[in-house]
Design a protein around this motif. Structure first.
Motif: not given
Lengths: 582, 408
Positions: A414-417, A421-428
């Motif tokens: 869960c924590y990793l997910l 997700e956060r990281l993906q947002e940032e990537w975007r």
């Protein structure tokens, strides 16, 4: 009544033994009141006849009847004779008289009884009183003897006291005398001592003179070589300055000592003041906040106001650190007041306690105890609740720590997910920004290329124009009229224009011609358009193009050029200008 | 404790140097200077006559040897053994001699106390102080060596002169209200001078450095008065021991008595008193006042070992001999109340051997040691840390350690 006595006397003399009970009783009574006792003679039924025979016989009936009549009439009874002067007896009046006599007799008997009773009473009282009297007399005797004894003792003690006083006085006198003796001897000794000392001084002086006079020829002190001073300095002459310096140093030393002492005392004072203030606060806190007794309300009011005053004073004191008399007095007075109140309070509590011990329960106590118990119960409940909470929390913690692997993995996933997700947002976001940057860069490069091209074009144009000018100049010299309309060159003075243009050209930061025709508005519009596009790419470029547009006709071109300096659009303008030129 | 081998000494003149490096001792007319740690002889000087008095200078560079009979003072230097100095008072005679605090001047008191001569080792100057008082402590130097107070007597009145030691200039000259001044002593802070009167008159006068009378104290009038006086190291207290066996302590703020300590013959429990009856000392606790702390009485008990007669052998073995003749002494704690041996002094002699004769404050102001009565203690001194005390008598010396409670 004396008459009664006379009657009985002859009877008693004859019949003393066979007396009537009353008279014999009379005789037996030992009281001294016998003289006043009435000796009533009552004929008993037994001795009736004898009595009668004694007084009235057959012979002297008439005499006795007349005697009786006489007696009765003298006593106030009606006569027993009939009204007629004969010797006929009035039976009715006789019976009446007899009745009267009987009644009288009864009355007398009763009175006699009463008197006898009283007599007895009085007799017993008398006895009693006599006994008391005897006892009191004895007591009086005893006490008189005691008094005498005590007086004797008192006298002895007084004499002893006087003796002791006397002794004391004597001793005191002796002491005084001895002290006087001592002091007189002391003064004598002092005097003698002084005399001897003076003699001695004289001897010393003499000796001193002799010694000084002798003046030993040999050196009093021989030294191999003189030694340097301890502090290395040279000796100084004794002058007034040195004296003054000495005085100064001495006073400095004294002053520093006093200052040190004063500092210590100040420190002590501040500490003590702090302690006093602390004590005051403690006392105030100890005192009960407000009592219900109306008597104490004014006191409380005073207390409160006092406290406020004190707090105000405290602040004042802290601020000013006054150590003057009034402040000190205020502080000590307020502390004394508080202390007195506290004492009273403690005394009251003591009284209450003692009353409570003696059994009388004060309502207040009961209430307070109940309250106390309630509160303790509440607190216990709270404690229990808290303990339970702690236990549950501990359990949860333990669960967390020691849960199964799966759950831990899940949790970790869960924590990793979340993180992913956060990281993906940032990537975007990052990619977007990158794209934007790319776009901007492209536009910049295009603009730069365009600029380069335009510059080249401008240079060519410039060259052409110069050539043209030169040619036109030579042409102008020949013909005065300039037919070629020039949007920019409308001024009559061509030289000035030339100069201006030349100066314009020389000035690298582009200079626009002051003569501006309406056409440049179009150009300016174009420029603005261009500049707006450029401006969009260069968001940093601010309202300068607008400035330029507005100040077109009115202001000096210098301002405008300055505004165009940064953007490098000046060259653009120049190019445009050049383009317009014929 | 280790002892070195004994060295010859005459006149009880053995002194350590103020810096503690050397030890000076004299034998008849010779002066020996030894190294303090190794006891090797460093220097040997010969004087003209039997040395009666020996004193180191304050910087440990010079030694003064006084020969009263000849009236000569000789000064020796440690740095240069060849250096010599001889001061001859001649027919004036010599009664006392001492160094000044700077270590470069010598004060000689001539016979009959005619004058005090100040000889200088640096300059050729000589100063005279006339009419010095012939009393026990007539000259007093302040602790920092700046000022010297001299008691004088002119026309049957006592005066005090204060001199600046640097230049021997007279600073102040004032008279005192004493009948017959007995002694003067500076307070350790150098600002107050205590002056006390003869024992016929109990009077203590306190003068400030500039000659003003600060206060005078008198406990009683007629019986014999002050026997000894001591300042506390912080100058806060002045202890006065008197012939009535009491110590009175004055404080420096008001100069009034703050406490009176008694030395009763029977020690009850409500005093902090520790007594050693052999030397009749008392240790009183100051600072916290005389509180309800219990009294501890230490009594010295001598135990000589008993030897059974059957065990004697001839010749006696070494151990036996030493044990026979050694008397072990130890201190027992006696139960209070303790009554001390009290010898009533002879009443018709002058200077009776009664009263508090010695006072010593400990260096940290916490303790005061006093000696009451006639007992053979010649000196009593504290260690500078205030933990221990030395008692010296003619034949014995005793070191007392104090166990101190944690006092805040």
């Amino acid at each position: 009544m004396g008459d009664w006595k006379t009657i009985t006397v002859p009877v008693l003399s004859s019949d003393s033994q066979t007396t009537f009970p009353y008279t014999s009783e009379r005789k037996r009574s030992p009281t001294s009141m016998s003289s006043q006792v009435l000796r009533l003679s009552l004929p008993s039924s037994k001795n009736m006849h004898s009595f009668f025979s004694a007084f009235c016989t057959e012979e002297n009936i008439e005499q006795s009847i007349s005697y009786i009549d006489r007696e009765l009439t003298t006593l106030g009874f009606p006569s027993i004779y009939a009204e007629s002067k004969g010797k006929e007896l009035n039976l009715v009046s006789m019976v009446n008289c007899m009745n009267e006599l009987l009644v009288l007799q009864h009355k007398n008997l009763r009175a006699q009884e009463e008197i006898e009773i009283q007599h007895l009473k009085l007799g017993s009282d008398m006895d009693h009183l006599q006994n008391c009297y005897a006892k009191l007399k004895e007591q009086l005797e005893l006490s008189k003897r005691e008094i005498v004894g005590l007086q004797e003792k008192d006298r002895q003690l007084q004499s002893k006291n006087r003796n002791l006083h006397q002794l004391l006085k004597n001793e005191k006198d002796e002491v005084q005398k001895l002290q006087n003796v001592i002091s007189s001897r002391a003064t004598q000794y002092n005097h003698d001592m002084k005399r001897k000392e003076r003699e001695y001084n004289k001897l010393k002086e003499r000796l001193h003179q002799l010694v000084m006079n002798k003046k030993d020829k040999k050196l009093a002190m021989e030294v191999l070589n003189y030694v340097g001073r301890a502090d290395g300095k040279r000796g100084a002459w004794r002058t007034d300055k040195t004296e003054a310096r000495n005085e100064e140093e001495m006073y400095k030393i004294l002053l520093s000592d006093y200052e040190q002492r004063q500092k210590q005392l100040l420190l002590e004072n501040t500490e003590l003041k702090k302690v006093l203030q602390q004590m005051k606060k403690d006392i105030i806190s100890l005192l009960p906040p407000q009592k219900q007794k109306p008597k104490e309300r004014p006191e409380d009011g005073l207390v409160l106001s006092d406290q406020e005053e004190d707090i105000g004073e405290l602040n004042k004191e802290n601020m000013w650190e006054l150590s003057c008399e009034t402040v000190r007095e205020q502080l000590t007075n307020s502390i004394r007041k508080q202390w007195r109140m506290l004492k009273n309070h403690v005394e009251k509590l003591d009284n209450q306690v003692s009353r409570g011990h003696s059994g009388a329960l004060n309502e207040k106590d009961v209430i307070s105890r109940e309250d106390h118990e309630l509160e303790t119960e509440k607190l216990e409940l709270e404690i229990q609740q808290c303990k339970e909470m702690i236990r549950t929390q501990q359990q949860l913690l333990q669960q967390q720590l020691t849960c199964d692997d799966d759950t831990t993995l899940l949790l970790q996933d869960c924590y990793l997910l979340e993180e992913r997700e956060r990281l993906q947002e940032e990537w975007r976001l990052f990619r977007e920004q990158k794209k934007n940057f790319e776009k901007e860069r492209k536009s910049f490069t295009e603009a730069a290329i365009r600029l380069g091209l335009e510059r080249k074009a401008f240079e060519e144009d410039r060259g052409a124009w110069l050539k043209h000018q030169f040619l036109s100049m030579t042409a102008d010299c020949k013909s005065e009229n300039m037919t070629t309309p020039s949007a920019f060159l409308r001024s009559s003075d061509p030289d000035i224009r030339l100069v201006r243009s030349a100066s314009r050209q020389r000035r690298l930061p582009s200079v626009l011609s002051p003569t501006v025709s309406p056409e440049p508005c179009q150009i300016s519009q174009y420029i603005t358009q261009n500049s707006s596009s450029v401006a969009s790419e260069k968001p940093a470029a601010d309202n300068k193009p607008n400035l330029w547009v507005e100040s077109d006709d009115k202001e000096e071109t210098e301002e405008c050029t300055k505004s165009w300096e940064d953007s490098g659009l000046g060259t653009l303008c120049r190019n445009l200008h050049m383009e317009q030129l014929p | 404790m280790n002892f070195s081998e004994p060295f010859k000494l005459s006149g009880l003149l053995g002194r350590f140097s103020p810096d503690g490096k050397c030890l000076a001792s004299c034998v008849q007319h010779r002066l020996l200077v030894r190294d303090a740690s190794s006891l090797q002889i460093l220097h040997l000087y010969t004087c003209v006559d039997q040395i009666q008095y020996l004193e180191w200078s304050s910087d440990s560079l010079f030694i003064l040897c006084a020969m009263y009979k000849r009236g000569v003072v000789q000064v020796w230097s440690l740095e240069q053994p060849d250096w010599h100095c001889k001061i001859d008072e001649g027919s004036a005679g010599l009664v006392a001699s001492c160094w000044s605090p700077d270590g470069r001047h010598i004060l000689n008191t001539t016979e009959f106390h005619l004058r005090i001569t100040v000889w200088s080792l640096c300059t050729k100057s000589v100063s005279y102080i006339k009419y010095p008082k012939a009393c026990q402590q007539g000259v007093a130097f302040t602790k920092d060596g700046r000022y010297m107070a001299v008691a004088e007597r002119r026309d049957c009145k006592d005066f005090i002169s204060i001199f600046v030691c640097r230049s021997w200039q007279l600073l102040r000259h004032f008279d005192t209200e004493t009948q017959d001044l007995f002694g003067i002593e500076w307070a350790p802070n150098g600002c107050v001078l205590a002056v006390w009167d003869t024992c016929l008159e109990y009077k203590v006068l306190l003068y400030s450095l500039d000659g003003r009378l600060l206060s005078s104290y008198r406990a009683y009038e007629w019986p014999l008065g002050i026997k000894s006086i001591a300042w506390s190291p912080s100058s806060q207290f002045l202890a006065i021991g008197s012939f009535d066996e009491k110590v009175r302590i004055l404080n420096h703020v008001t100069w009034k008595k703050i406490t009176e300590l008694e030395h009763p013959a029977t020690i009850a429990s409500k005093q902090t008193v520790s007594v050693d009856p052999k030397s009749m000392e008392t240790l009183a606790e100051l600072g916290n006042g005389v509180s309800d702390a219990p009294v501890i009485v230490y009594k010295e008990v001598e135990k000589s070992p008993t030897v059974g007669t059957e065990r004697l052998s001839f010749p006696p073995t070494r151990e036996l001999a030493s044990s026979l003749f050694s008397t072990q002494s130890k201190y027992d704690i006696s139960q209070v109340p303790v009554s001390l041996q009290y010898i009533k002094p002879v009443a018709d002699r002058a200077n009776p051997k009664v009263g508090v004769g010695m006072l010593a404050f400990s260096a940290d102001n916490c303790f005061l040691a006093t000696k009451n009565g006639d007992f053979q203690i010649t000196s009593l001194s504290w260690h500078s840390s205030g933990d221990s005390m030395l008692l010296l008598s003619k034949d014995n010396f005793c070191v007392c350690y104090l166990e101190r409670e944690e006092v805040k």
